[in-house]
Motif scaffolding. Structure first.
Motif, short mmCIF file in Angstrom:
data_model
loop_
_atom_site.label_atom_id
_atom_site.label_comp_id
_atom_site.label_asym_id
_atom_site.label_seq_id
_atom_site.Cartn_x
_atom_site.Cartn_y
_atom_site.Cartn_z
N CYS A 375 1.75 -8.88 6.19
CA CYS A 375 1.41 -9.15 4.79
C CYS A 375 0.92 -7.87 4.10
O CYS A 375 1.24 -7.64 2.92
CB CYS A 375 0.35 -10.24 4.72
SG CYS A 375 0.96 -11.89 5.12
N CYS A 376 0.14 -7.05 4.80
CA CYS A 376 -0.33 -5.79 4.20
C CYS A 376 0.86 -4.86 3.93
O CYS A 376 0.91 -4.19 2.88
CB CYS A 376 -1.33 -5.11 5.13
SG CYS A 376 -2.91 -5.99 5.28
N ILE A 377 1.81 -4.81 4.84
CA ILE A 377 3.00 -3.98 4.64
C ILE A 377 3.83 -4.52 3.48
O ILE A 377 4.32 -3.75 2.63
CB ILE A 377 3.83 -3.92 5.93
CG1 ILE A 377 3.04 -3.18 7.03
CG2 ILE A 377 5.17 -3.23 5.69
CD1 ILE A 377 3.69 -3.25 8.40
N LEU A 378 4.00 -5.83 3.41
CA LEU A 378 4.76 -6.42 2.31
C LEU A 378 4.06 -6.17 0.97
O LEU A 378 4.72 -5.95 -0.06
CB LEU A 378 4.92 -7.93 2.54
CG LEU A 378 5.89 -8.34 3.66
CD1 LEU A 378 5.82 -9.84 3.88
CD2 LEU A 378 7.32 -7.91 3.34
N HIS A 379 2.72 -6.22 0.97
CA HIS A 379 1.97 -5.90 -0.25
C HIS A 379 2.29 -4.48 -0.72
O HIS A 379 2.60 -4.26 -1.90
CB HIS A 379 0.48 -6.04 0.02
CG HIS A 379 -0.39 -5.48 -1.07
ND1 HIS A 379 -0.81 -6.21 -2.15
CD2 HIS A 379 -0.92 -4.22 -1.23
CE1 HIS A 379 -1.54 -5.45 -2.94
NE2 HIS A 379 -1.62 -4.23 -2.40
N ASN A 380 2.24 -3.52 0.21
CA ASN A 380 2.55 -2.14 -0.15
C ASN A 380 3.98 -2.00 -0.67
O ASN A 380 4.25 -1.27 -1.63
CB ASN A 380 2.34 -1.22 1.05
CG ASN A 380 0.88 -1.01 1.38
OD1 ASN A 380 -0.01 -1.44 0.64
ND2 ASN A 380 0.60 -0.36 2.48
#
Length: 436
Positions: A375-380
Motif C-alpha cells: 500500500c505504501c508503494i502504491l501510494h507513492n
C-alpha cells in the motif's frame, strides 16, 4: 514315419498355441474396449451433471443479482462477464478512481510492471485469469477491505482465488516496484525534500519525518497480548519515514502493536543509514553558519540524535519549582509539531486511499506486513503519477477508524546522542531569529 508324425505333432501344438494366444488377445482387447467405453460414459455423465449444476447456479445468481443490484445500471450485468463487459468498456474515469483508487492509465501501467510475476498459463482444465483481472481483484480488496466473499461474487471467481490474487499481487509489488518507489533518496531528492519541508511547514534543514502507523488486526492465535497497542486495540505496528513531497522513503512493518517504537528505530536500517550520513549530501550543507547534515523529525518517544530532532518535554516541577520552557524552545516545539501534522495528513491519505489499513484487517499475520508495504508503494506510485485524491475518502476514514495511539515522551537516556542538544539549540536560535 515316426519323424513325420513327430513333425505333425509339433505343428499341431504350435497351431493350437497360436489359436489360444489369439483368442486371449481378442478377449483382453474386448475387455479394455468395454472398460474404456464405461469410463467415457461416466466421465461424460459427470461433466453433464456439473454443467447442469453450474447452469442452475448461474440462473439462480442472475435472479438474485436482478433483485438486489438495482442501484446502478451496470450492476444488472451477469457476474460472469461483469469485468469484461462493464469495467473494461463502460467504466468512466471517476469509476476507475473510486473503485481502484487510481486512474485507468496508472492501472494498466501497474499491470505491465507486475506481469512477469502474475502471468499464468492456461491448463487443460481451466483458463488462467488475465493479469488485469487479478490486479483488479486485489486492488478492490486493498481499497475497500470488503470480505473475500463479496469480491468473489462480484468478479465471478472463487474466494480462494481472491485470497491468492491479493497475496500474489502484494508480493509482486514489493519484489518488482520497491526499487523504483521505495528506496533511499538521491542527493537531488534530499535537497528538494528539504525545500518542501521548509516551504510547507516552516521547518528548515529537514528531509523527512519518522512516525508510526498502527493497522488493526483480528485476534492472533498466539501472543495476542503483544499486539495490544497503547490505545488498547490489537494492531500491527509499522515505522515509516515520510519525505517533504509526502512520499514514503522507508517502511518497517510486521511489529506487534505493543512494541516500543524507539526499539524498532534503533534496530532498523534507517537508523544506521541516517547515523552514517546516508540521508545528507556528500558535501555537508550549511545551517546557521555551521556545517550540519540534514536532520529528520521524530515523535517524542524517539531518542534525541544529532540527525533526529524531537520536541522538548513539557515543563515539570522540580523541588517545588515549575521549570518553564524558554521562548525559543516553545517556538521550536511549535515548528516541529506543525511539520509532524503535515506527515499525519500523509498517513491519513494513505489509509483513506487503501482502507485495508484503516479498518480491521482480517488477513493472516503472514500477509498483513506485505500488504502494508504494498500500500505504501502504491501510494507513492499514485502520487508520482498525479492521480486524484477524493476528499470523501478521507472523511469516511475519519469517521470510522480507531484513532492512532499516542506515545508519551521518552525521558533522556543513554540512547540520546552527545552533542544532539547543541544541534537542537541551533534550531531554537533559528526560530528565535524568525520571530523577531
Amino acid at each position: 514315419m515316426e519323424e513325420e508324425e513327430q513333425q505333425q505333432r509339433s505343428l499341431m501344438f504350435l497351431l493350437t498355441y497360436m489359436l489360444l494366444k489369439r483368442r486371449r488377445d481378442l478377449n483382453n482387447a474386448d475387455a479394455q474396449r468395454r472398460s474404456e467405453i464405461q469410463r467415457r460414459i461416466r466421465h461424460r455423465q459427470y461433466f453433464f451433471q456439473r454443467q447442469r449444476r453450474m447452469l442452475m447456479m448461474m440462473i439462480a445468481g442472475g435472479i438474485r443479482s436482478n433483485i438486489r443490484m438495482r442501484t446502478r445500471p451496470w450492476t444488472n450485468t451477469p457476474r460472469s462477464d461483469w469485468w469484461e463487459r462493464v469495467v473494461m468498456t463502460e467504466f468512466q474515469p471517476s469509476d476507475w478512481l473510486d473503485k481502484f483508487r487510481m486512474s485507468r492509465e496508472t492501472f494498466f501501467y501497474l499491470c505491465d510492471r507486475l506481469r512477469p510475476r502474475l502471468a499464468r498459463q492456461d491448463t487443460s482444465f481451466r483458463l488462467a485469469l488475465p493479469v488485469e483481472k487479478r490486479v483488479a481483484v486485489a486492488l478492490w480488496r486493498l481499497a475497500s477491505n470488503v470480505e473475500y466473499r463479496t469480491i468473489s461474487t462480484l468478479f465471478g471467481v472463487g474466494k480462494s482465488t481472491v485470497c491468492r490474487c491479493v497475496r500474489d499481487m502484494c508480493h509482486a509489488i514489493v519484489a518488482l516496484l520497491s526499487s523504483t518507489y521505495l528506496r533511499t533518496p538521491t542527493e537531488q531528492e534530499l535537497e528538494e525534500s528539504a525545500q518542501l519541508f521548509h516551504s510547507f511547514s516552516g521547518f528548515p534543514h529537514c528531509v523527512a519525518a519518522i512516525t508510526t502507523l498502527h493497522t488493526a488486526i483480528i485476534t492472533p492465535s498466539s501472543n495476542a497480548s503483544d499486539y495490544a497497542n497503547p490505545a488498547g486495540w490489537l494492531s500491527v505496528l509499522s515505522q515509516v519515514a515520510i519525505s517533504g513531497r509526502g512520499h514514503f522513503w522507508d517502511v518497517c512493518a510486521s511489529f506487534p502493536g505493543g512494541t516500543d517504537p524507539a526499539e524498532i528505530l534503533q534496530n532498523s536500517s534507517l537508523w544506521f543509514t541516517a547515523a552514517e550520513g546516508g540521508l545528507s549530501p556528500a558535501t555537508t550543507p550549511i545551517f546557521m553558519g555551521k556545517q550540519l547534515r540534514y536532520v529528520l523529525l521524530g515523535e517524542a518517544c524517539y531518542p534525541l540524535q544529532s540527525w533526529l530532532m524531537k520536541a522538548y518535554s513539557e515543563p515539570k516541577s522540580q523541588r517545588g519549582c515549575r521549570v518553564e520552557l524558554t521562548e525559543p524552545q516553545q517556538l521550536f516545539n511549535r515548528g516541529l509539531n506543525r511539520a509532524l501534522r503535515a506527515t499525519e495528513e500523509v498517513l491519513l491519505r494513505l489509509r483513506a486511499r487503501w482502507q485495508c489499513l484503516s479498518k480491521r484487517n482480517d488477513c493472516g499475520l503472514d500477509v498483513v506486513p506485505t500488504m502494508i508495504l504494498a500500500c505504501c508503494i502504491l501510494h507513492n506510485m499514485c502520487e508520482s503519477h498525479g492521480d486524484s485524491f477524493k476528499a470523501e475518502w478521507q472523511e469516511e476514514v475519519c469517521g470510522a477508524e480507531n484513532p492512532q495511539p499516542g506515545y508519551k515522551p521518552s525521558a533522556p537516556s543513554s540512547t540520546d546522542q552527545i552533542g544532539a542538544e547543541e544541534v537542537r539549540g541551533l534550531f531554537c536560535d533559528y526560530f528565535q531569529l524568525q520571530s523577531t
